[in-house]
Design a protein around this motif. Structure first.
Motif, short mmCIF file in Angstrom:
data_model
loop_
_atom_site.label_atom_id
_atom_site.label_comp_id
_atom_site.label_asym_id
_atom_site.label_seq_id
_atom_site.Cartn_x
_atom_site.Cartn_y
_atom_site.Cartn_z
N GLN A 57 -58.63 -34.49 -58.42
CA GLN A 57 -59.14 -33.12 -58.45
C GLN A 57 -59.18 -32.58 -59.87
O GLN A 57 -60.15 -31.89 -60.26
CB GLN A 57 -58.26 -32.23 -57.57
N GLN A 58 -58.17 -32.90 -60.66
CA GLN A 58 -58.18 -32.48 -62.06
C GLN A 58 -59.33 -33.13 -62.82
O GLN A 58 -59.97 -32.49 -63.66
CB GLN A 58 -56.84 -32.83 -62.71
N LEU A 59 -59.60 -34.39 -62.50
CA LEU A 59 -60.71 -35.07 -63.14
C LEU A 59 -62.04 -34.43 -62.76
O LEU A 59 -62.91 -34.22 -63.61
CB LEU A 59 -60.70 -36.55 -62.74
N LEU A 60 -62.18 -34.09 -61.47
CA LEU A 60 -63.41 -33.43 -61.02
C LEU A 60 -63.57 -32.06 -61.69
O LEU A 60 -64.69 -31.66 -62.06
CB LEU A 60 -63.41 -33.27 -59.50
N THR A 61 -62.45 -31.34 -61.84
CA THR A 61 -62.52 -30.04 -62.50
C THR A 61 -62.95 -30.19 -63.95
O THR A 61 -63.79 -29.43 -64.45
CB THR A 61 -61.15 -29.34 -62.43
N ALA A 62 -62.38 -31.19 -64.63
CA ALA A 62 -62.77 -31.42 -66.02
C ALA A 62 -64.24 -31.82 -66.12
O ALA A 62 -64.96 -31.37 -67.02
CB ALA A 62 -61.88 -32.51 -66.62
N GLN A 63 -64.69 -32.63 -65.16
CA GLN A 63 -66.10 -33.02 -65.16
C GLN A 63 -67.00 -31.81 -64.91
O GLN A 63 -68.08 -31.69 -65.51
CB GLN A 63 -66.36 -34.09 -64.11
N PRO A 68 -73.66 -40.93 -68.23
CA PRO A 68 -73.07 -40.43 -69.47
C PRO A 68 -71.80 -39.61 -69.27
O PRO A 68 -71.00 -39.50 -70.17
CB PRO A 68 -74.20 -39.57 -70.08
N THR A 69 -71.61 -39.01 -68.09
CA THR A 69 -70.42 -38.17 -67.88
C THR A 69 -69.37 -38.84 -67.02
O THR A 69 -68.39 -38.21 -66.68
CB THR A 69 -70.83 -36.84 -67.20
N GLU A 70 -69.57 -40.10 -66.64
CA GLU A 70 -68.56 -40.78 -65.85
C GLU A 70 -67.35 -41.06 -66.73
O GLU A 70 -67.45 -41.76 -67.76
CB GLU A 70 -69.13 -42.09 -65.28
N LEU A 71 -66.20 -40.55 -66.37
CA LEU A 71 -65.00 -40.70 -67.18
C LEU A 71 -64.17 -41.91 -66.77
O LEU A 71 -63.43 -42.46 -67.57
CB LEU A 71 -64.14 -39.44 -67.07
N THR A 72 -64.27 -42.34 -65.52
CA THR A 72 -63.52 -43.49 -65.04
C THR A 72 -64.42 -44.32 -64.13
O THR A 72 -65.40 -43.80 -63.58
CB THR A 72 -62.28 -43.05 -64.24
N PRO A 73 -64.10 -45.64 -63.95
CA PRO A 73 -64.88 -46.46 -63.02
C PRO A 73 -64.80 -45.89 -61.62
O PRO A 73 -63.72 -45.59 -61.12
CB PRO A 73 -64.20 -47.83 -63.13
N GLN A 74 -65.95 -45.74 -60.97
CA GLN A 74 -66.01 -45.16 -59.64
C GLN A 74 -66.09 -46.26 -58.59
O GLN A 74 -66.65 -47.33 -58.83
CB GLN A 74 -67.23 -44.23 -59.53
N PRO A 75 -65.52 -46.02 -57.39
CA PRO A 75 -65.52 -47.05 -56.35
C PRO A 75 -66.92 -47.29 -55.81
O PRO A 75 -67.79 -46.42 -55.84
CB PRO A 75 -64.61 -46.46 -55.27
N ALA A 76 -67.12 -48.52 -55.31
CA ALA A 76 -68.41 -48.92 -54.74
C ALA A 76 -68.15 -49.61 -53.41
O ALA A 76 -67.01 -49.73 -52.94
CB ALA A 76 -69.16 -49.84 -55.71
N LEU A 77 -69.24 -50.10 -52.78
CA LEU A 77 -69.10 -50.74 -51.48
C LEU A 77 -68.24 -51.99 -51.55
O LEU A 77 -67.55 -52.33 -50.59
CB LEU A 77 -70.50 -51.10 -50.95
N SER A 78 -68.28 -52.68 -52.69
CA SER A 78 -67.49 -53.90 -52.83
C SER A 78 -65.99 -53.65 -52.79
O SER A 78 -65.21 -54.59 -52.62
CB SER A 78 -67.86 -54.60 -54.14
N ASP A 79 -65.58 -52.39 -52.95
CA ASP A 79 -64.15 -52.06 -52.96
C ASP A 79 -63.62 -51.69 -51.58
O ASP A 79 -62.41 -51.48 -51.42
CB ASP A 79 -63.88 -50.89 -53.92
N ILE A 80 -64.50 -51.58 -50.57
CA ILE A 80 -64.06 -51.10 -49.26
C ILE A 80 -63.17 -52.12 -48.57
O ILE A 80 -62.19 -51.75 -47.90
CB ILE A 80 -65.29 -50.74 -48.40
N LYS A 140 -70.87 -28.01 -66.94
CA LYS A 140 -71.32 -26.64 -67.17
C LYS A 140 -71.60 -26.40 -68.65
O LYS A 140 -72.61 -25.77 -69.02
CB LYS A 140 -70.26 -25.67 -66.67
N GLU A 141 -70.71 -26.89 -69.52
CA GLU A 141 -70.92 -26.71 -70.95
C GLU A 141 -72.16 -27.47 -71.42
O GLU A 141 -72.93 -26.96 -72.25
CB GLU A 141 -69.69 -27.20 -71.71
N ARG A 142 -72.37 -28.66 -70.89
CA ARG A 142 -73.56 -29.43 -71.28
C ARG A 142 -74.83 -28.74 -70.81
O ARG A 142 -75.84 -28.71 -71.53
CB ARG A 142 -73.46 -30.84 -70.68
#
Length: 366
Positions: free
Chosen positions: A156-162, A235-247, A167-169
């Motif tokens: 949630q903190q990461l989403l808030t920072a994003q 460009p704004t992804e801060l960490t690797p995001q999960p995908a279908l291969s991770d399920i 918004k600034e961008r």
């Protein structure tokens, strides 16, 4: 953080303690009793994969000898697993009766006070093993839940920072488009007019240079504005995001029994893949919290241009633990689905379980 001892070391210590208990009650004139006690000590090696079978294998040692440590260790292990409480009560009573009874000539006269005292002492000993196992299981479940809450808070903190960064961008992109681009456009127009109207060749050349540089700057500004406005892209992804291969790994590490059927095409948008992953993650978390002992069925399919995520769980076999929760999981899933142009439904099933269903467009509508 305290490092836990390895399971192999703990099992070795348990077997050693059981052998020590056999040695303390060793009687060379009773080979059958000693053989049962030794077999019970060795049977503790099976206590993790087969706790109920281990308890049944160690119970004869309690009937035939005074070596009871192996059976108590097996009862503790059984209680530390997700087992029905009725089964634990029956196993505790079986231990108490076996400990009070002596084979091959059983004497269990419940009318005598010493027998009742011995039975009560044995029952209390069995209850202590059961309560300790239940306490360890509750502590383990609480630790898992606290880890999930910490992970959700960090996310949630990461989403808030994003969100703040996006918004600034976006604000910067508007300023560049409305102010800077407008001013550079005026410079290009003025330079073009000067280039056409000037009589001096040097002036025309300078005006042409200004105009060329202004047009080049406008192109670069348009590219930068496009990059800044793409706040939901890579460009704004801060960490690797999960995908279908991770399920599959998510299901295997969920701590509950799962059945996964995935029939999804390749090349789904990253936002859709993340939504599918988060839906399965939340459903498994709710199953582990609210339906201990249940089996989760995960069905991921694709039809008519839509991705369908359906997660159902069977009825719980244990009462749910009073674990803390923020009660925002399903609400967040519904909002995520609506942002992607999809729908979410959830509710109990007729057999006492629960069903969560999310339908998403196969193409990103964002």
């Amino acid at each position: 953080m305290t490092r836990r001892p390895s399971p192999l070391l703990v099992d070795g210590v348990a077997v050693a303690m059981a052998l020590l208990d056999v040695w303390a009650h060793w009687d060379i004139d009773e080979p059958l009793r000693m053989a049962c006690a030794l077999a019970a000590a060795v049977a503790l090696l099976l206590r993790r994969p087969q706790p109920l079978l281990t308890f049944l294998l160690t119970l004869p040692a309690v009937l035939l000898s005074d070596a009871v440590f192996a059976c108590l260790a097996a009862l503790y292990t059984l209680a530390s697993c997700n087992r029905p409480r009725a089964l634990l009560v029956v196993c505790a009573l079986a231990f108490a009766v076996s400990d009070t009874t002596s084979l091959p000539s059983p004497e269990l006269d419940l009318t005598r006070t010493p027998t009742l005292i011995a039975l009560g002492y044995s029952a209390a000993t069995a209850a202590a093993a059961v309560f300790l196992g239940q306490l360890v299981r509750t502590r383990r479940d609480l630790s898992l839940r606290l880890a999930e809450i910490s992970e959700a808070r960090d996310h949630q903190q990461l989403l808030t920072a994003q969100a703040v960064l996006a918004k600034e961008r976006a604000q910067l992109a508007r300023e560049m488009h409305d102010v800077v681009s407008h001013q550079v456009s005026l410079i290009a127009v003025r330079a073009g007019a000067l280039q056409v109207g000037a009589g001096d060749p040097d002036t025309r050349e300078a005006a042409a240079t200004i105009r060329r540089l202004s047009v080049q700057t406008l192109d670069e500004l348009r590219h930068m504005v496009g990059v800044l406005r793409a706040s939901s892209g890579h460009p704004t992804e801060l960490t690797p995001q999960p995908a279908l291969s991770d399920i599959q790994r998510l299901a295997d590490n969920s701590g509950i029994r799962t059945e996964l059927r995935m029939a999804l095409p390749e090349g789904l948008p990253p936002t859709v893949q993340r939504a599918v992953y988060r839906t399965v993650q939340e459903a498994l978390t709710n199953t582990r919290k609210h339906a201990p002992g249940a089996t989760a069925h995960i069905d991921l399919s694709h039809a008519d241009g839509a991705v369908r995520v359906r997660v159902t769980n069977t009825a719980p076999t244990q009462p749910p633990l009073p674990l803390p929760g923020a009660h925002h999981g399903l609400l967040g899933l519904r909002q995520r689905a609506e942002l992607l142009g999809g729908t979410m439904t959830s509710g109990p099933t007729g057999d006492g379980g629960y069903e969560l269903c999310v339908v998403l467009p196969a193409q990103d509508t964002g």
